[in-house]
Design a protein around this motif. Structure first.
Motif, PDB file in Angstrom:
ATOM      1  N   VAL A  80     -33.943 -26.579  30.860  1.00 46.41           N
ATOM      2  CA  VAL A  80     -33.751 -26.422  32.299  1.00 46.41           C
ATOM      3  C   VAL A  80     -32.263 -26.291  32.643  1.00 46.41           C
ATOM      4  CG1 VAL A  80     -33.576 -28.858  32.938  1.00 46.41           C
ATOM      5  CG2 VAL A  80     -34.644 -27.251  34.516  1.00 46.41           C
ATOM      6  N   ASN A  81     -31.419 -26.795  31.759  1.00 46.70           N
ATOM      7  CA  ASN A  81     -29.972 -26.722  31.997  1.00 46.70           C
ATOM      8  C   ASN A  81     -29.381 -25.368  31.613  1.00 46.70           C
ATOM      9  OD1 ASN A  81     -29.749 -29.666  32.606  1.00 46.70           O
ATOM     10  ND2 ASN A  81     -30.472 -29.798  30.496  1.00 46.70           N
ATOM     11  N   ARG A  82     -30.236 -24.476  31.128  1.00 46.70           N
ATOM     12  CA  ARG A  82     -29.797 -23.168  30.643  1.00 46.70           C
ATOM     13  C   ARG A  82     -28.578 -23.285  29.737  1.00 46.70           C
ATOM     14  NH1 ARG A  82     -30.112 -20.761  36.647  1.00 46.70           N
ATOM     15  NH2 ARG A  82     -32.361 -20.958  36.901  1.00 46.70           N
ATOM     16  N   PRO A  83     -28.732 -24.037  28.640  1.00 41.97           N
ATOM     17  CA  PRO A  83     -27.593 -24.221  27.738  1.00 41.97           C
ATOM     18  C   PRO A  83     -27.267 -22.920  27.020  1.00 41.97           C
ATOM     19  CG  PRO A  83     -29.570 -25.078  26.718  1.00 41.97           C
ATOM     20  CD  PRO A  83     -29.949 -24.674  28.113  1.00 41.97           C
ATOM     21  N   ARG A  84     -26.046 -22.827  26.494  1.00 47.69           N
ATOM     22  CA  ARG A  84     -25.669 -21.637  25.729  1.00 47.69           C
ATOM     23  C   ARG A  84     -26.411 -21.619  24.405  1.00 47.69           C
ATOM     24  NH1 ARG A  84     -20.667 -19.749  27.921  1.00 47.69           N
ATOM     25  NH2 ARG A  84     -20.851 -17.989  26.508  1.00 47.69           N
ATOM     26  N   ALA A  85     -26.770 -22.814  23.905  1.00 50.39           N
ATOM     27  CA  ALA A  85     -27.565 -22.878  22.679  1.00 50.39           C
ATOM     28  C   ALA A  85     -28.436 -24.123  22.732  1.00 50.39           C
ATOM     29  CB  ALA A  85     -26.656 -22.928  21.455  1.00 50.39           C
ATOM     30  N   LEU A  86     -29.619 -24.026  22.154  1.00 48.90           N
ATOM     31  CA  LEU A  86     -30.520 -25.169  22.094  1.00 48.90           C
ATOM     32  C   LEU A  86     -30.648 -25.621  20.644  1.00 48.90           C
ATOM     33  CD1 LEU A  86     -32.522 -26.924  23.792  1.00 48.90           C
ATOM     34  CD2 LEU A  86     -34.311 -25.452  22.894  1.00 48.90           C
ATOM     35  N   LEU A  87     -30.436 -26.917  20.424  1.00 53.38           N
ATOM     36  CA  LEU A  87     -30.539 -27.474  19.078  1.00 53.38           C
ATOM     37  C   LEU A  87     -31.854 -28.238  18.980  1.00 53.38           C
ATOM     38  CD1 LEU A  87     -26.918 -28.939  18.980  1.00 53.38           C
ATOM     39  CD2 LEU A  87     -27.658 -26.647  18.326  1.00 53.38           C
ATOM     40  N   LEU A  88     -32.630 -27.968  17.954  1.00 49.52           N
ATOM     41  CA  LEU A  88     -33.922 -28.649  17.805  1.00 49.52           C
ATOM     42  C   LEU A  88     -33.954 -29.344  16.454  1.00 49.52           C
ATOM     43  CD1 LEU A  88     -34.643 -25.420  18.961  1.00 49.52           C
ATOM     44  CD2 LEU A  88     -36.563 -26.794  19.750  1.00 49.52           C
ATOM     45  N   PRO A 138     -16.630 -34.381  23.447  1.00 50.14           N
ATOM     46  CA  PRO A 138     -17.858 -35.195  23.401  1.00 50.14           C
ATOM     47  C   PRO A 138     -19.098 -34.409  23.816  1.00 50.14           C
ATOM     48  CG  PRO A 138     -16.492 -35.811  25.275  1.00 50.14           C
ATOM     49  CD  PRO A 138     -15.685 -34.865  24.450  1.00 50.14           C
ATOM     50  N   ALA A 139     -20.253 -34.931  23.413  1.00 45.31           N
ATOM     51  CA  ALA A 139     -21.533 -34.237  23.619  1.00 45.31           C
ATOM     52  C   ALA A 139     -21.784 -33.891  25.083  1.00 45.31           C
ATOM     53  CB  ALA A 139     -22.677 -35.107  23.094  1.00 45.31           C
ATOM     54  N   ASN A 140     -21.397 -34.803  25.997  1.00 47.68           N
ATOM     55  CA  ASN A 140     -21.725 -34.564  27.406  1.00 47.68           C
ATOM     56  C   ASN A 140     -20.870 -33.466  28.024  1.00 47.68           C
ATOM     57  OD1 ASN A 140     -19.563 -36.379  27.147  1.00 47.68           O
ATOM     58  ND2 ASN A 140     -19.818 -37.082  29.248  1.00 47.68           N
ATOM     59  N   LYS A 141     -19.838 -33.017  27.283  1.00 48.62           N
ATOM     60  CA  LYS A 141     -19.006 -31.931  27.810  1.00 48.62           C
ATOM     61  C   LYS A 141     -19.274 -30.618  27.073  1.00 48.62           C
ATOM     62  CE  LYS A 141     -15.950 -34.545  30.385  1.00 48.62           C
ATOM     63  NZ  LYS A 141     -15.522 -35.798  29.711  1.00 48.62           N
ATOM     64  N   ARG A 142     -20.319 -30.590  26.232  1.00 46.96           N
ATOM     65  CA  ARG A 142     -20.625 -29.362  25.509  1.00 46.96           C
ATOM     66  C   ARG A 142     -21.826 -28.669  26.137  1.00 46.96           C
ATOM     67  NH1 ARG A 142     -19.677 -30.187  19.006  1.00 46.96           N
ATOM     68  NH2 ARG A 142     -17.772 -31.402  19.221  1.00 46.96           N
ATOM     69  N   ASP A 143     -21.737 -27.360  26.181  1.00 53.08           N
ATOM     70  CA  ASP A 143     -22.795 -26.597  26.826  1.00 53.08           C
ATOM     71  C   ASP A 143     -23.936 -26.281  25.864  1.00 53.08           C
ATOM     72  OD1 ASP A 143     -23.989 -25.497  28.920  1.00 53.08           O
ATOM     73  OD2 ASP A 143     -22.674 -23.766  29.139  1.00 53.08           O
ATOM     74  N   VAL A 144     -24.321 -27.281  25.085  1.00 51.96           N
ATOM     75  CA  VAL A 144     -25.513 -27.135  24.248  1.00 51.96           C
ATOM     76  C   VAL A 144     -26.405 -28.336  24.528  1.00 51.96           C
ATOM     77  CG1 VAL A 144     -24.386 -25.888  22.378  1.00 51.96           C
ATOM     78  CG2 VAL A 144     -24.439 -28.370  22.323  1.00 51.96           C
TER      79      VAL A 144
END
Lengths: 287, 382
Positions: free
Chosen positions: B172-180, B94-100
């Motif tokens: 701010v969460n320093r994700p591994r990837a940012l989706l825009l 699920p989305a809340n467990k993904r590092d993006v």
């Protein structure tokens, strides 16, 4: 000319409603306020004597009824929230394209007269009725167990009768919650509970707030449920006012009691609004 | 498109084999049932996004770009295929467990929270302690130039400011990837251009992989390291902006990216690494880039409007054709000429207004168009 029309238009629009309120709300209210300070009886007539003791006497004699009414109102309102919130949530988020069907079913009892519904509720709760009868014959309940003529019966009737007034505003508030905002919460590592607790719940609180006002006021001043389901020992202030007015023709006393009730309700609502109606509460809930 | 999916193929044509790609989609398909029919929103996509890359998914609305992004974010599960984040199979996570993290099209800011609480939301959910939260939110707000607005509500901010809050809330969460997801769509032109530069700067500053969904080809060309042009649920072309602009892989790409002139003709001669096409009163020479074509084959070729020269004399080399000017549109920095070639194709020509203040041709006049063969590209010859 056009500008003049523009300035006058809003007043023209409130004119019909405004007139209606003045004639049928403000005038009677002032008249009742005046009656509440009169002395006299039906035979000799009433006279304006600025008799403030109508108020203090009313509180002295019927104080316990006021307390009981507010108490019943409080319990029934809380029970309404507990029942209405999950129902509204389910209809808003899970019912899909059957939303309007479920809302209609919720409102269906409203097509039956309020008094009749309450009497039906009495038949349901009666000692050998469809609920208690089988339970007793299966020995799940003692033979002399009864629900009617109790505070519980009154509160359950009140909860049942006013439930839609709580469901609808909560439903409207939930319906307006942007599902993308909820997705954003999931995206930011919130689980199902955190997303509900931090985003959905705070955003639906204005609906709960409106629902509380719309149920607490009529529930507290109701007299039908207490007279049909409550028996002689669970009367509410509404019953007292009704008896004083229609049976005893003590118009002054009945008016004074009514204004006291109104003042108590307004006080309660103001206190509630102060405590819960501000943006800070929503903000704190989201943190 | 067949109903059965081929076995997922995991090839990595662009990246170095040693580096683990930030995002990888392998044979990803997404189907919906609508009115009893199966609709493929995304058809068997394979793509790889490298670490630190600014990657764009570009296409018209309904091309499947947003669905693709939502599958990376975890809001949709692929019907078939797998999603890998840094080599780890996250299909079904699920989305809340993904590092993006995602920046939503409409920002989707929490309307009941202050700017600070919005940005702190992800950190709080992850149990970052108070002092650290305050420090990181403060630093992030500084990067997006919103220091001093911590206590404001989203409704009290301008569109551009809301946009930056959305960006800060994700970064701010320093994700591994940012989706825009079309993050600049709601802004006016000026602000959009400013934000494009800003986004690029922020990406360089934080060094995070950006996956950018847009239907605006200009935006994709300006900002991206690589672009996947999508159409009808599939990827038409995946390459650098320059390659996509100069060497469109399909008619669709040529038409979608920038203004493109499509000319169709039959090969009359093949020689060296080029083909000659007899074209009206002129001729066209186009490089074949190693692809094999025979005399008589039909080719579609593109020439960008800014590569074409308008003249009064018949040129004697390169590609040229006669044409009639149908319309002259003055654009300030340049002038756009809509001309019809002798063979009947409509062609657009941009002329920079650098030296010539007056129009070089009038409506209805006969002119010669010419361009260098290397500035044209036959579709399908990679």
């Amino acid at each position: 000319m056009r500008r003049l029309k523009g300035a006058v238009a809003p007043y023209l629009l409130i004119l019909p409603g405004g007139l209606w309120l003045v004639v049928f709300f403000a005038v009677p209210l002032v008249y009742m306020a005046s009656v509440s300070l009169m002395t006299g009886n039906l035979i000799d007539g009433f006279e304006q004597t600025w008799h403030w003791r109508n108020y203090t006497d009313g509180l002295d004699v019927y104080g316990d009824k006021f307390v009981r009414s507010l108490w019943y109102g409080l319990i029934a309102t809380v029970a309404c929230i507990a029942l209405a919130y999950p129902a509204a949530y389910w209809i808003a988020f899970r019912a899909g394209r059957h939303k309007s069907t479920w809302l209609f079913m919720l409102l269906l009892p409203f097509f039956v007269s309020f008094v009749l519904r309450t009497i039906a509720w009495k038949l349901v709760l009666t000692d050998q009725g469809p609920v208690l009868g089988p339970l007793k014959s299966w020995h799940l309940l003692p033979k002399d167990f009864h629900v009617l003529d109790s505070g519980f019966a009154v509160v359950s009737g009140l909860t049942y009768n006013f439930l839609p007034f709580m469901v609808l505003p909560i439903y409207v508030a939930l319906e307006r919650v942007d599902h993308r905002v909820v997705e954003a919460a999931y995206d930011l590592y919130a689980g199902r509970f955190a997303a509900f607790r931090r985003v959905v719940l705070p955003l639906s609180l204005p609906g709960v707030f409106a629902g509380v006002i719309m149920t607490f006021v009529p529930v507290t001043s109701d007299y039908v449920n207490a007279s049909v389901l409550g028996g002689p020992d669970n009367t509410m202030i509404g019953n007292v006012i009704q008896t004083e007015y229609f049976t005893n023709s003590e118009y002054a006393t009945a008016s004074a009691l009514s204004f006291t009730l109104m003042a108590l309700l307004l006080l309660g609502i103001f206190a509630y609004a102060r405590a819960l109606g501000t943006k800070d509460v929503l903000e704190a809930a989201g943190r | 498109m067949t109903e059965t999916s081929p076995a997922p193929v995991r090839d990595d044509p662009e990246g170095t084999p040693a580096a683990v790609p930030a995002i990888e989609l392998a044979g990803v398909r997404k189907s919906f049932q609508a009115y009893g029919e199966t609709v493929h929103a995304v058809r068997d996509i394979d793509l790889t996004v490298h670490e630190g890359e600014f990657f764009s998914l570009l296409g018209p609305s309904g091309c499947g770009k947003t669905t693709t992004m939502r599958m990376i974010a975890g809001f949709e599960d692929p019907t078939e295929g797998a999603v890998y984040l840094h080599g780890e199979d996250v299909t079904g996570v699920p989305a809340n467990k993904r590092d993006v993290n995602m920046v939503f099209q409409s920002y989707a800011l929490f309307p009941h929270m202050s700017v600070f609480d919005n940005v702190a939301f992800g950190l709080r959910r992850r149990g970052v302690d108070k002092a650290e939260t305050r420090k990181r939110v403060g630093a992030m707000l500084e990067i997006v130039d919103l220091t001093g607005r911590e206590k404001r509500r989203p409704s009290e901010l301008s569109g551009g400011q809301q946009q930056r809050v959305a960006l800060a809330r994700a970064l701010v969460n320093r994700p591994r990837a940012l989706l825009l997801d079309e993050p600049l769509g709601a802004l006016d032109l000026k602000l959009r251009q400013a934000m494009q530069v800003e986004l690029k700067r922020i990406q360089r500053e934080v060094g995070i992989t950006f996956v950018y969904v847009t239907h605006d080809q200009g935006e994709a060309l300006t900002m991206s390291d690589r672009i996947a042009v999508m159409n009808d649920g599939g990827i038409e072309q995946l390459d650098t902006p320059r390659a996509i602009y100069e060497r469109p892989a399909s008619r669709f790409v040529a038409g979608f990216i920038g203004t493109s002139n499509l000319i169709t003709g039959q090969i009359t001669a093949v020689g060296g690494d080029g083909a000659e096409i007899g074209y009206g009163e002129g001729r066209i020479v186009v490089p074949l880039n190693g692809a094999s074509r025979a005399v008589g084959d039909t080719v579609e070729l593109t020439v960008r409007p800014e590569k074409i020269v308008i003249g009064g004399e018949r040129p004697d080399r390169g590609s040229y054709t006669s044409a009639t000017v149908a319309e002259v549109v003055y654009l300030g920095t340049s002038t756009s000429y809509l001309v019809t070639t002798a063979a009947g194709d409509d062609v657009t020509v941009f002329v920079q207004n650098a030296t010539n203040a007056d129009d070089i041709a009038e409506r209805g006049s006969r002119v010669w168009l010419s361009w260098e063969p290397r500035h044209s590209y036959a579709i399908g010859t990679a």
